[in-house]
Structure formats: C-alpha cells, structure tokens
Design a protein around this motif. Structure first.
Motif, short mmCIF file in Angstrom:
data_model
loop_
_atom_site.label_atom_id
_atom_site.label_comp_id
_atom_site.label_asym_id
_atom_site.label_seq_id
_atom_site.Cartn_x
_atom_site.Cartn_y
_atom_site.Cartn_z
N ALA A 1 33.64 44.33 47.09
CA ALA A 1 35.07 44.62 46.97
C ALA A 1 35.86 43.92 48.07
O ALA A 1 37.03 43.56 47.86
N ARG B 1 33.59 52.69 37.77
CA ARG B 1 34.54 52.06 38.69
C ARG B 1 34.03 50.76 39.34
O ARG B 1 34.64 49.70 39.20
N GLU C 1 35.07 46.87 38.43
CA GLU C 1 35.83 46.16 39.46
C GLU C 1 35.23 44.77 39.69
O GLU C 1 35.94 43.77 39.80
N LYS D 1 36.93 41.14 38.86
CA LYS D 1 37.08 40.15 39.93
C LYS D 1 36.49 38.80 39.50
O LYS D 1 37.07 37.75 39.75
#
Length: 256
Positions: A9, A74, A78, A82
């Motif tokens: 992340a 989640r 994500e 990305k």
C-alpha cells in the motif's frame, strides 16, 4: 513475489509500473500478500483482541471472518486496483477460490484455532490465469475438503505457491534494502547469506528487532522447489526489473 499488505500500500506507482513492464515483456509474476496491520486495525475497531502464539495469529471463528474480509476483500482489491491504475492486467483471488490453496489444521490447532498448513496448490488454475495474460494476486486463505477455511501465514502460503508452480526463486518485497552487516564500521547489504549465517547474526545481535521476523519469514519460504529467496526494498526504482534481469540487488538467502 511475497509482499506485506501494508508494504504494498505504501509503494509508489513506479513499483507497479515496473510490474506492468515486466508483464508486457513476458515475465510471469504471481503475488501472494499479507495484511497483518490492517487485520489488527479492523479487529480493534470491532472490539476483538489480537492474540499471537509464536508469531501466528490465534484465529477463532470471529477473527477468521475478519481475516478473510480484510485479506480477500480490502487488501486484495486495493492491490488489484493499484496494478490496474498502472495498466497492468491483474486478477484478485483468495486461496479458497477454485481450491487454490488446500489446507489442513496446524498441529497445535487446539491453541491456534483456524490456522492452517498448506497441503496442496492448484497450480493449473494459476498457470491458466497467467496464460490469459493476467497477474494473479492471491490472499492467503486456505480451504480443506470439507469447505472449512483457514488463516494461513502469508510467507507459508507464498512458499507453497512458489513450490507448487515449480519456481526456484521467490522475491520478498520489504521496506529494507536487504540483510545488513557492519563491515569496517559501515553498514553494508550482504549479497548472499545462508541459514547458518542468519542464525549467527541473530545470536550476535547484527540482526535485531523488527528485522528478525522479516528474515525468519523469508527463511520459511524456502521449502519444496524454492532454492532461494531474494529480499529487496520495494521503494527502489525498477527494483523488480533489476532483481529479475540484472541481479546485484538485495540479499539472496540460500538453504545451504
């Protein structure tokens, strides 16, 4: 490639662009990710205590629900978003999809609950996704023949997936440049270490604090067909291209 959810992340777009360039040049990549900090955060919000035993999360039914929601929901999506924002073709999966990661309870399941060991990997499914031109992004949830889900340590899952695919090298993406040692008063990245070297450096205090679990996690990936694990810093520009094509980056951990 194994990467922690929080590490991924925090990585810049250039890291995901590097993956896209590798994909376009024909290099097949598979990502297995974790997500410990995000699981802890969600459990905390729900008032469920996080408990660990020898580095593994004690997983009762309520915790398992949260682990699956965070990892397969989640974090997984994500990462896929990305990658797609940077024009890579990616497909998110949980280890339960298509029985991708077959599991059985760990030997001390009485203490740990629904924590699993991998007993099989559906390599054909992963290879099929790769043939379609997509990069599989895998959340480490396993399933047994009765349909029971298990929380699987991401490093264990990554090592099993790599071994199931017959891959000899696995890349562990972290936030450190590799394993470092003080040489002539200066900290330098060691290009190569063995298990014996690592144990020696932990005993002497050269490897300490948060680096110990990172190194032990990388070591746990070395089983089956996997001959070496490469620890690299994901924030270095074109780190994956350099690791795949040039070498001379990060630290290689070898069994011998």
């Amino acid at each position: 490639m194994k990467c922690g959810g929080s590490t991924l992340a925090a990585l810049p777009d250039v890291f995901f662009q590097d993956i896209r360039e590798l994909q376009e040049s024909g290099v097949e990549t598979v990502i297995v990710h974790g997500g410990g900090p995000a699981i802890n955060e969600t459990l905390g919000k729900l008032g469920i205590e996080s408990k660990f035993l020898n580095g593994l999360r004690v997983t009762d039914e309520a915790t398992l629900e949260v682990v699956e929601m965070v990892l397969a929901g989640r974090i997984n999506k994500e990462i896929v978003r990305k990658l797609q924002q940077n024009q890579a073709k990616a497909l998110g999966l949980s280890g339960t999809d298509g029985r991708l990661i077959e599991a059985e309870p760990v030997s001390n399941a009485g203490e740990l609950g629904f924590v699993g060991d991998t007993v099989g990997v559906n390599a054909e499914l992963i290879e099929g996704i790769l043939k379609l031109g997509y990069l599989p992004v895998i959340a480490p949830i396993g399933i047994d023949k009765q349909g029971q889900r298990y929380n699987i340590n991401a490093d264990t899952a990554a090592g099993a997936v790599a071994s199931g695919l017959g891959v000899e090298r696995m890349i562990v993406v972290t936030d450190v440049p590799g394993i470092m040692r003080t040489i002539d008063g200066e900290k330098k990245v060691l290009p190569q270490v063995t298990f014996e070297d690592i144990e020696e450096m932990i005993a002497s205090g050269e490897i300490y604090g948060g680096m110990i679990p990172k190194v032990r996690a990388a070591m746990s990936c070395l089983h089956g067909d996997v001959k070496e694990v490469l620890i690299v810093d994901g924030s270095v520009p074109n780190v994956l291209s350099k690791a795949v094509r040039e070498g001379g980056i990060g630290t290689r951990i070898l069994r011998g």
